[in-house]
Motif scaffolding. Sequence first.
Motif, PDB file in Angstrom:
ATOM      1  N   PHE A 159      49.974   9.637  47.048  1.00 57.62           N
ATOM      2  CA  PHE A 159      49.519  10.748  46.228  1.00 57.62           C
ATOM      3  C   PHE A 159      48.155  10.382  45.638  1.00 57.62           C
TER       4      PHE A 159
ATOM      5  N   LEU B 276      61.122   5.602  40.161  1.00 55.48           N
ATOM      6  CA  LEU B 276      61.672   6.802  40.777  1.00 55.48           C
ATOM      7  C   LEU B 276      63.192   6.793  40.530  1.00 55.48           C
TER       8      LEU B 276
ATOM      9  N   LEU C 199      67.899  11.656  48.213  1.00 53.77           N
ATOM     10  CA  LEU C 199      66.850  12.567  47.758  1.00 53.77           C
ATOM     11  C   LEU C 199      66.024  11.857  46.688  1.00 53.77           C
ATOM     12  N   THR C 200      64.727  11.777  46.925  1.00 59.45           N
ATOM     13  CA  THR C 200      63.823  11.141  45.970  1.00 59.45           C
ATOM     14  C   THR C 200      62.800  12.169  45.516  1.00 59.45           C
ATOM     15  N   GLU C 201      62.742  12.400  44.222  1.00 60.83           N
ATOM     16  CA  GLU C 201      61.833  13.404  43.676  1.00 60.83           C
ATOM     17  C   GLU C 201      60.608  12.752  43.045  1.00 60.83           C
ATOM     18  N   VAL C 202      59.473  13.367  43.227  1.00 63.73           N
ATOM     19  CA  VAL C 202      58.270  12.988  42.480  1.00 63.73           C
ATOM     20  C   VAL C 202      57.769  14.256  41.802  1.00 63.73           C
ATOM     21  N   ASP C 203      58.028  14.354  40.496  1.00 62.72           N
ATOM     22  CA  ASP C 203      57.593  15.501  39.704  1.00 62.72           C
ATOM     23  C   ASP C 203      56.230  15.159  39.111  1.00 62.72           C
ATOM     24  N   PHE C 204      55.219  15.943  39.462  1.00 63.44           N
ATOM     25  CA  PHE C 204      53.850  15.589  39.067  1.00 63.44           C
ATOM     26  C   PHE C 204      53.681  15.569  37.554  1.00 63.44           C
TER      27      PHE C 204
ATOM     28  N   PRO D  72      48.282  14.923  41.165  1.00 58.20           N
ATOM     29  CA  PRO D  72      47.833  14.818  42.566  1.00 58.20           C
ATOM     30  C   PRO D  72      47.174  16.108  43.054  1.00 58.20           C
TER      31      PRO D  72
ATOM     32  N   VAL E 100      54.070   5.285  47.754  1.00 59.80           N
ATOM     33  CA  VAL E 100      55.530   5.375  47.858  1.00 59.80           C
ATOM     34  C   VAL E 100      55.941   4.969  49.265  1.00 59.80           C
TER      35      VAL E 100
END
Lengths: 140, 140
Positions: A117, A17, A27-32, A39, A67
């Motif tokens: 996820f 990440l 700010l932590t992003e998870v872009d699929f 997911p 996560v």
Amino acid sequence: MKTTNNSGNDLLRWINLSPVHEKRGKLTEVDFHDLPFTPVRTFFISEVPAGTVRGGHAHRWGKQLLVCLSGRIKVLLRQDDREQSAICEANNRALLLEAGVWSQQTYLDAGSSLLVFCSHPFSCDSYVSGAVSESKWKQT
Amino acid sequence: MKTTNNSGNDLLRWINLSPVHEKRGKLTEVDFHDLPFTPVRTFFISEVPAGTVRGGHAHRWGKQLLVCLSGRIKVLLRQDDREQSAICEANNRALLLEAGVWSQQTYLDAGSSLLVFCSHPFSCDSYVSGAVSESKWKQT
């Protein structure tokens, strides 16, 4: 976001990440698009008393991404004759859990929370209990 | 998971969650099948000093779902001549944010954290700054 440390024999498969740290917070992003699966649901675990053990099962199908949002969570993984563990923290990596890998989570600190996820909808049929022996589990 | 309190003129559009409370902690599921949009990315905000104000913009397109994971977050919404606010807590509801609605979040408590589900990939072009007046903003 890249997958690292993923040799074929390693149960610990990490997704990098890239949290952005600022004075006003993180700010932590998870872009699929960057994940090895798409997911279809998430769940998050919170308000867990310190020392609590959760999980203790594998899934017959699907992938999950674990996560850690806060605190520290020890994750124990087993498959066939392999056993590995890691401490998940709210940092720059998430743990990719493949189908068939038995997993157990110990919430080490008060306030530890986990976001998961999932590649598949919830199904009771997907669960394999931790009470099933490894050899028998492999036949399911 | 159902949408409630969504009269046409209400900026506060809530999605009901159904957290499961147990002695071993709380599990809150968000099944994308039940949402009014399909998320393609998430981000979460954590480690925010109490009293910090974030956001302060609208999006030209897309929907977002705001889920308070811990603490309390005051969300201020504006559109046209309407202004509404609500305190988001880690409970059984999440706030649905439509395109065009200006939003600002104040993290009231230390340890407050926010999980956001987004219908669209990140794009700078989607942002409308809070510094733009309402009348001008409507023209963008």
